[in-house]
Scaffold this motif. Sequence first.
Motif, PDB file in Angstrom:
ATOM      1  N   GLY A 251       0.830  -1.264  -0.032  1.00 42.30           N
ATOM      2  CA  GLY A 251      -0.079  -0.015   0.023  1.00 42.30           C
ATOM      3  C   GLY A 251       0.952   1.146  -0.042  1.00 42.30           C
ATOM      4  O   GLY A 251       0.390   2.220  -0.761  1.00 42.30           O
ATOM      5  N   ARG A 252       1.899   1.159   0.700  1.00 45.03           N
ATOM      6  CA  ARG A 252       2.916   2.319   0.601  1.00 45.03           C
ATOM      7  C   ARG A 252       3.564   2.694  -0.804  1.00 45.03           C
ATOM      8  O   ARG A 252       3.599   3.735  -1.265  1.00 45.03           O
ATOM      9  N   ASN A 253       4.127   1.558  -1.260  1.00 44.79           N
ATOM     10  CA  ASN A 253       4.616   1.635  -2.665  1.00 44.79           C
ATOM     11  C   ASN A 253       3.458   2.336  -3.562  1.00 44.79           C
ATOM     12  O   ASN A 253       3.835   2.923  -4.565  1.00 44.79           O
ATOM     13  N   ALA A 254       2.319   1.937  -3.648  1.00 46.62           N
ATOM     14  CA  ALA A 254       1.328   2.140  -4.408  1.00 46.62           C
ATOM     15  C   ALA A 254       0.576   3.317  -4.059  1.00 46.62           C
ATOM     16  O   ALA A 254      -0.185   3.988  -4.605  1.00 46.62           O
ATOM     17  N   SER A 255       1.126   4.208  -2.885  1.00 50.71           N
ATOM     18  CA  SER A 255       0.413   5.434  -2.151  1.00 50.71           C
ATOM     19  C   SER A 255      -0.901   5.309  -2.283  1.00 50.71           C
ATOM     20  O   SER A 255      -1.798   6.022  -2.452  1.00 50.71           O
ATOM     21  N   ASP A 256      -1.488   4.079  -1.850  1.00 49.20           N
ATOM     22  CA  ASP A 256      -2.611   3.630  -1.614  1.00 49.20           C
ATOM     23  C   ASP A 256      -3.209   3.615  -0.104  1.00 49.20           C
ATOM     24  O   ASP A 256      -2.839   2.589   0.518  1.00 49.20           O
ATOM     25  N   MET A 257      -3.646   4.783   0.410  1.00 44.61           N
ATOM     26  CA  MET A 257      -3.762   4.867   1.698  1.00 44.61           C
ATOM     27  C   MET A 257      -5.113   3.897   2.157  1.00 44.61           C
ATOM     28  O   MET A 257      -4.962   3.422   3.120  1.00 44.61           O
ATOM     29  N   ALA A 258      -5.949   3.700   1.469  1.00 39.63           N
ATOM     30  CA  ALA A 258      -7.065   2.748   1.772  1.00 39.63           C
ATOM     31  C   ALA A 258      -6.547   1.319   2.074  1.00 39.63           C
ATOM     32  O   ALA A 258      -6.616   0.729   2.868  1.00 39.63           O
ATOM     33  N   MET A 259      -5.509   0.807   1.277  1.00 40.36           N
ATOM     34  CA  MET A 259      -4.853  -0.379   1.428  1.00 40.36           C
ATOM     35  C   MET A 259      -4.109  -0.057   2.685  1.00 40.36           C
ATOM     36  O   MET A 259      -3.912  -1.240   3.422  1.00 40.36           O
ATOM     37  N   VAL A 260      -3.319   0.853   3.020  1.00 35.79           N
ATOM     38  CA  VAL A 260      -2.469   0.939   4.102  1.00 35.79           C
ATOM     39  C   VAL A 260      -3.510   0.821   5.380  1.00 35.79           C
ATOM     40  O   VAL A 260      -3.075   0.092   6.316  1.00 35.79           O
ATOM     41  N   PHE A 261      -4.504   1.525   5.457  1.00 33.49           N
ATOM     42  CA  PHE A 261      -5.411   1.492   6.493  1.00 33.49           C
ATOM     43  C   PHE A 261      -6.114   0.073   6.769  1.00 33.49           C
ATOM     44  O   PHE A 261      -6.131  -0.565   7.662  1.00 33.49           O
ATOM     45  N   GLU A 262      -6.186  -0.625   5.460  1.00 32.71           N
ATOM     46  CA  GLU A 262      -6.526  -1.951   5.663  1.00 32.71           C
ATOM     47  C   GLU A 262      -5.491  -2.838   6.305  1.00 32.71           C
ATOM     48  O   GLU A 262      -6.173  -3.571   7.150  1.00 32.71           O
ATOM     49  N   ALA A 263      -4.423  -2.765   5.955  1.00 32.53           N
ATOM     50  CA  ALA A 263      -3.282  -3.401   6.771  1.00 32.53           C
ATOM     51  C   ALA A 263      -3.424  -3.044   8.036  1.00 32.53           C
ATOM     52  O   ALA A 263      -3.231  -4.047   8.863  1.00 32.53           O
ATOM     53  N   ILE A 264      -3.338  -1.971   8.438  1.00 27.82           N
ATOM     54  CA  ILE A 264      -3.378  -1.507   9.808  1.00 27.82           C
ATOM     55  C   ILE A 264      -4.558  -2.090  10.555  1.00 27.82           C
ATOM     56  O   ILE A 264      -4.279  -2.669  11.792  1.00 27.82           O
ATOM     57  N   LEU A 265      -5.617  -2.011  10.136  1.00 32.56           N
ATOM     58  CA  LEU A 265      -6.855  -2.424  10.914  1.00 32.56           C
ATOM     59  C   LEU A 265      -6.889  -4.063  11.152  1.00 32.56           C
ATOM     60  O   LEU A 265      -7.134  -4.700  11.946  1.00 32.56           O
ATOM     61  N   LEU A 266      -6.036  -4.617  10.025  1.00 29.34           N
ATOM     62  CA  LEU A 266      -6.053  -6.063  10.173  1.00 29.34           C
ATOM     63  C   LEU A 266      -5.079  -6.499  11.120  1.00 29.34           C
ATOM     64  O   LEU A 266      -5.166  -7.805  11.822  1.00 29.34           O
ATOM     65  N   ILE A 267      -4.069  -5.717  11.258  1.00 31.18           N
ATOM     66  CA  ILE A 267      -2.795  -6.028  12.083  1.00 31.18           C
ATOM     67  C   ILE A 267      -3.366  -5.856  13.469  1.00 31.18           C
ATOM     68  O   ILE A 267      -3.092  -6.670  14.448  1.00 31.18           O
ATOM     69  N   LEU A 268      -4.107  -4.822  13.698  1.00 27.16           N
ATOM     70  CA  LEU A 268      -4.585  -4.468  15.041  1.00 27.16           C
ATOM     71  C   LEU A 268      -5.548  -5.527  15.362  1.00 27.16           C
ATOM     72  O   LEU A 268      -5.777  -5.977  16.664  1.00 27.16           O
ATOM     73  N   THR A 269      -6.688  -5.748  14.574  1.00 29.18           N
ATOM     74  CA  THR A 269      -7.556  -6.900  14.687  1.00 29.18           C
ATOM     75  C   THR A 269      -6.843  -8.299  15.304  1.00 29.18           C
ATOM     76  O   THR A 269      -7.576  -8.820  16.075  1.00 29.18           O
ATOM     77  N   VAL A 270      -6.205  -8.593  14.465  1.00 32.34           N
ATOM     78  CA  VAL A 270      -5.312 -10.206  14.926  1.00 32.34           C
ATOM     79  C   VAL A 270      -4.654 -10.238  16.111  1.00 32.34           C
ATOM     80  O   VAL A 270      -4.841 -10.784  16.868  1.00 32.34           O
ATOM     81  N   GLY A 271      -4.038  -8.748  16.526  1.00 34.63           N
ATOM     82  CA  GLY A 271      -3.459  -8.674  17.792  1.00 34.63           C
ATOM     83  C   GLY A 271      -4.392  -8.870  18.936  1.00 34.63           C
ATOM     84  O   GLY A 271      -4.169  -9.359  20.052  1.00 34.63           O
ATOM     85  N   VAL A 272      -5.430  -7.966  18.787  1.00 28.74           N
ATOM     86  CA  VAL A 272      -6.659  -7.815  19.844  1.00 28.74           C
ATOM     87  C   VAL A 272      -7.202  -9.186  19.916  1.00 28.74           C
ATOM     88  O   VAL A 272      -7.534  -9.801  20.908  1.00 28.74           O
ATOM     89  N   ALA A 273      -7.588  -9.948  18.845  1.00 22.97           N
ATOM     90  CA  ALA A 273      -8.296 -11.295  18.716  1.00 22.97           C
ATOM     91  C   ALA A 273      -7.351 -12.315  19.458  1.00 22.97           C
ATOM     92  O   ALA A 273      -7.965 -13.142  20.533  1.00 22.97           O
ATOM     93  N   ILE A 274      -6.042 -12.478  19.314  1.00 24.87           N
ATOM     94  CA  ILE A 274      -5.266 -13.403  19.856  1.00 24.87           C
ATOM     95  C   ILE A 274      -5.072 -13.087  21.209  1.00 24.87           C
ATOM     96  O   ILE A 274      -5.479 -14.149  22.136  1.00 24.87           O
ATOM     97  N   ASP A 275      -5.083 -12.034  21.797  1.00 26.77           N
ATOM     98  CA  ASP A 275      -5.184 -11.439  23.183  1.00 26.77           C
ATOM     99  C   ASP A 275      -6.376 -12.122  23.796  1.00 26.77           C
ATOM    100  O   ASP A 275      -6.255 -12.559  25.033  1.00 26.77           O
ATOM    101  N   LEU A 276      -7.555 -11.717  23.257  1.00 28.03           N
ATOM    102  CA  LEU A 276      -8.784 -11.948  23.864  1.00 28.03           C
ATOM    103  C   LEU A 276      -9.171 -13.540  23.761  1.00 28.03           C
ATOM    104  O   LEU A 276      -9.644 -14.017  24.630  1.00 28.03           O
ATOM    105  N   LEU A 277      -8.701 -14.044  22.790  1.00 29.25           N
ATOM    106  CA  LEU A 277      -8.993 -15.711  22.888  1.00 29.25           C
ATOM    107  C   LEU A 277      -7.888 -16.515  23.429  1.00 29.25           C
ATOM    108  O   LEU A 277      -8.427 -17.553  23.832  1.00 29.25           O
ATOM    109  N   ILE A 278      -6.835 -15.830  23.537  1.00 29.93           N
ATOM    110  CA  ILE A 278      -6.001 -16.860  24.195  1.00 29.93           C
ATOM    111  C   ILE A 278      -5.292 -16.482  25.513  1.00 29.93           C
ATOM    112  O   ILE A 278      -5.580 -17.019  26.567  1.00 29.93           O
ATOM    113  N   PHE A 279      -4.567 -15.033  25.656  1.00 29.26           N
ATOM    114  CA  PHE A 279      -3.989 -14.948  26.859  1.00 29.26           C
ATOM    115  C   PHE A 279      -4.595 -14.303  27.885  1.00 29.26           C
ATOM    116  O   PHE A 279      -4.471 -14.361  28.933  1.00 29.26           O
ATOM    117  N   SER A 280      -5.815 -13.515  27.553  1.00 24.77           N
ATOM    118  CA  SER A 280      -6.769 -12.994  28.514  1.00 24.77           C
ATOM    119  C   SER A 280      -7.328 -14.033  29.438  1.00 24.77           C
ATOM    120  O   SER A 280      -7.524 -14.117  30.550  1.00 24.77           O
TER     121      SER A 280
END
Length: 296
Positions: A251-280
């Motif tokens: 997304g950065r290479n293509a200057s596509d901010m929608a793709m950049v935000f897509e990746a950021i949201l997915l990274i955040l969602t996976v991190g929160v999901a792993i914490d809620l499902l396993i570690f908490s």
Amino acid sequence: MASTETTAEDGGDLAGLEAGLDALETVQRSRKPWRRTFVEKILPPVLAVALVLTVWQALVSFRIVDDPTKLPSPGAVWGVLRQAWLEGELLGYIWTSVSRGLLGFFFALLIGTPLGLLVARVRFVRAALGPILSGLQSLPSVAWVPPAVIWLGLNNQMMYAVILLGAVPSIANGLVSGVDQVSPLFVRAGRTLGATGLKGTWHIVLPAALPGYVAGLKQGWAFSWRSLMAAEIIASFPDLGIGLGQLLENGRNASDMAMVFEAILLILTVGVAIDLLIFSPLERWVLRSRGLLAKD
């Protein structure tokens, strides 16, 4: 006659105490109503997400940030996510990174646990390796990517090496901290009962050190995930597949901010999901088993 009355009074006091303890136990074991659980556990994060989306949309709608190349609308990011889902690519992005992260964390667990025990229980090893582990824990994981690429090349082994170097110190230090907080009285009681050496470590030290160990595991996963994202962003290569870090870099290479935000949201969602499902849940179980957390 007086002794008989005293005995009767003592019996009544003991019966009242027993009834009170039974009532207290009954209250602890009762489950919370669904409405209370919804208000206390589900509603707050939902409201927080809704507030963030509202502010985000307001910044775009009122043209406070009117350049879509800098801040896309929530609808634009949703469109990119929906398109990736319809094309069958979204789960592939997530699975590529999650599988690497969990496998790398598993290897870090196998290495960090015995290393932490060794550092915690052997003075010479602690004096030699303790400061090094603390220094490695404070070192940004992104610093390991260039040497790992030079040593191992652009492959999955390089990704796992970066994860290990980022996560092992946190897991080991967490276990060391947990062992340091074990009361010497427990260790002496275990020795009295014949729990010495490895038996004492397994049956006495490790169970008593679980709160610190679980905290180290939780932090170790955070370091694993961050290390993996750094490796995927810097060392992107077509043969490695497209994970979430590569998606962010694309997304950065293509200057596509929608793709950049897509990746950021997915990274955040996976991190929160792993914490809620396993570690908490694991953390709550450990605290509840020690009477440090009331039963729901």
